[in-house]
Write an enzyme that holds these catalytic residues in place. Structure first.
Site, short mmCIF file in Angstrom:
data_model
loop_
_atom_site.label_atom_id
_atom_site.label_comp_id
_atom_site.label_asym_id
_atom_site.label_seq_id
_atom_site.Cartn_x
_atom_site.Cartn_y
_atom_site.Cartn_z
N GLU A 52 -15.86 -1.50 24.27
CA GLU A 52 -17.04 -1.21 23.43
C GLU A 52 -17.68 0.12 23.81
O GLU A 52 -18.46 0.67 23.04
CB GLU A 52 -18.04 -2.36 23.54
N TYR A 87 0.83 -1.21 0.00
CA TYR A 87 0.00 0.00 0.00
C TYR A 87 0.86 1.26 0.00
O TYR A 87 1.96 1.26 0.56
CB TYR A 87 -0.86 0.05 1.27
#
Ligand SMILES: [Zn+2]
Ligand SMILES: [Zn+2]
Length: 395
Positions: A375, A300
């Site tokens: 979370e 990349y």
């Protein structure tokens, strides 16, 4: 329905969405898929978006999805990206929603990236009347070295004027956002060099072309090449990770295989590394009558945060979470990310979302079999996506 969505609205609404975000994230976590084909993850996303008024287009070369929200009036267009794929590695977290497929794990947080992007779609769809322009939600598989972003760009994405993504960072505390302008993640290119000599009896090296000392000289010379030719102000890394040769103590091998990876923070250094690797390997092999076949697998490009967009995103973070939430990064991360391809099409930025699990001092990083995330940070991520888009469209 508000006409002018404000950042604090988003935070509050995102917190209300948390149980849904957690549920989606856990279902994706338990069912990880690899590479460009992630059909079950795609289904979960489509189910989660089904009641929203979005134009959904399904990509064919990958399991990618582009969902577009059209505001009440025409205006600028922004792309928000979440990646979908997991890693080929075992999970050792012992979480109740651990991977149900041995040898696969969502250890890079892409499960949370998807859930946060779905959350942002819900937040923005509820405020469509206040929006001028378009938001494209790009759900992208194949980030983990498959170049899924590039494949989706080739297949076709709607035009966009700016692009934004978040990556979770277990090292950064929840509530903080890591960022920097300019290069934030490195390019990578892998290499494979075959040094071809001529094997024979270990007692008679003069009748052979022994590739082992030649390969050793190459490995050392490559490090000299990096320190003497790559500017310290524009750094690069060249690491040999694998050396393979020989079958017996008394046999000179025919060939040695040298493999490794290169990282850079600019296109110029990236090309210097490629050129120098080839020159050093072939030059040293040639000096000793051997040959070196150099093959480079392009990875990349550098992830470059546009300075203007990154400054704009910092402003949104400050309004949403307060000035103290900003964590200016001291330097780039030498890992790679294929959001780089998206940032070549339009100015944008990738920011790091703090997700350090509460109570942990030394959290397992991304790509660890023990990687976990808080979370509780997911509503912040969803709200940040939505607030960046809203502010961008309003500008
Ligand atoms: Zn990763
Ligand atoms: Zn990742």
């Amino acid at each position: 329905m508000t006409t002018k969505p404000s950042p604090s609205d988003y935070l509050e609404s995102a917190r209300e969405l948390q149980p849904r975000l957690v549920d989606l994230r856990r279902r994706i976590h338990a069912d990880p898929e690899l590479g460009l084909e992630t059909p079950r993850t795609r289904e979960k996303i489509l189910d989660a978006l089904v009641d929203l008024d979005l134009d959904v287009s399904l990509h064919e070369r990958t399991s990618g999805i582009v969902a577009t929200l059209r505001g009440a009036r025409p205006g600028r267009r922004i792309l928000l990206r979440g990646d979908m794929d997991a890693l080929p590695m075992p999970e050792q977290t012992e979480l109740p929603f651990s991977s149900t497929t041995p040898g696969r794990m969502h250890a890079c947080g892409h499960d949370a990236h998807v859930a946060m992007l779905v959350g942002a779609a819900r937040l923005l769809a509820a405020r469509r009347d206040g929006l001028a322009g378009e938001v494209h939600f790009m759900f992208q598989p194949g980030e983990e070295s498959w170049g899924g972003a590039d494949v989706m760009l080739e297949e076709g994405l709607p035009d966009f004027d700016g692009a934004f993504a978040l990556h979770v960072a277990p090292q950064i505390p929840t509530g903080m956002i890591g960022t920097k302008p300019g290069p934030i993640m490195a390019s990578f290119d892998d290499f494979d060099v075959e040094v071809q000599g001529r094997g024979g009896h270990a007692s008679m090296p003069h009748d052979c072309i022994d590739p082992v000392p030649i390969a050793c000289e190459i490995v050392t010379a490559l490090q000299s090449f990096v320190t003497r030719e790559i500017p310290v102000t524009d750094p690069g890394v060249l690491t040999v990770t694998r050396l393979e040769a020989g079958t017996a103590n008394n046999v000179i091998a025919d060939a040695v295989s040298i493999r490794g990876t290169m990282r850079a923070l600019s296109d110029a250094t990236r090309e210097r590394l490629v050129e120098g690797l080839t020159r050093v390997c072939q030059g040293i092999a040639g000096a000793h009558r051997a040959t070196a076949h150099v093959s480079i697998q392009r990875g990349y490009p550098v992830v470059v945060n546009d300075a203007g967009f990154e400054g704009f995103a910092r402003g949104v973070v400050t309004d949403l979470l307060g000035e103290r939430a900003l964590l200016p990064l001291p330097g780039p991360i030498m890992g790679a990310e294929d959001f780089a391809y998206v940032l070549r099409r339009a100015p944008g930025a990738m920011l790091l979302l703090g997700v350090r699990p509460p109570g942990t001092k030394d959290p397992a990083p991304c790509h660890s079999s023990q990687m976990m995330l808080d979370e509780g940070a997911m509503p912040l991520g969803a709200a940040l996506h939505a607030a960046v888009a809203t502010r961008f469209l309003a500008a």
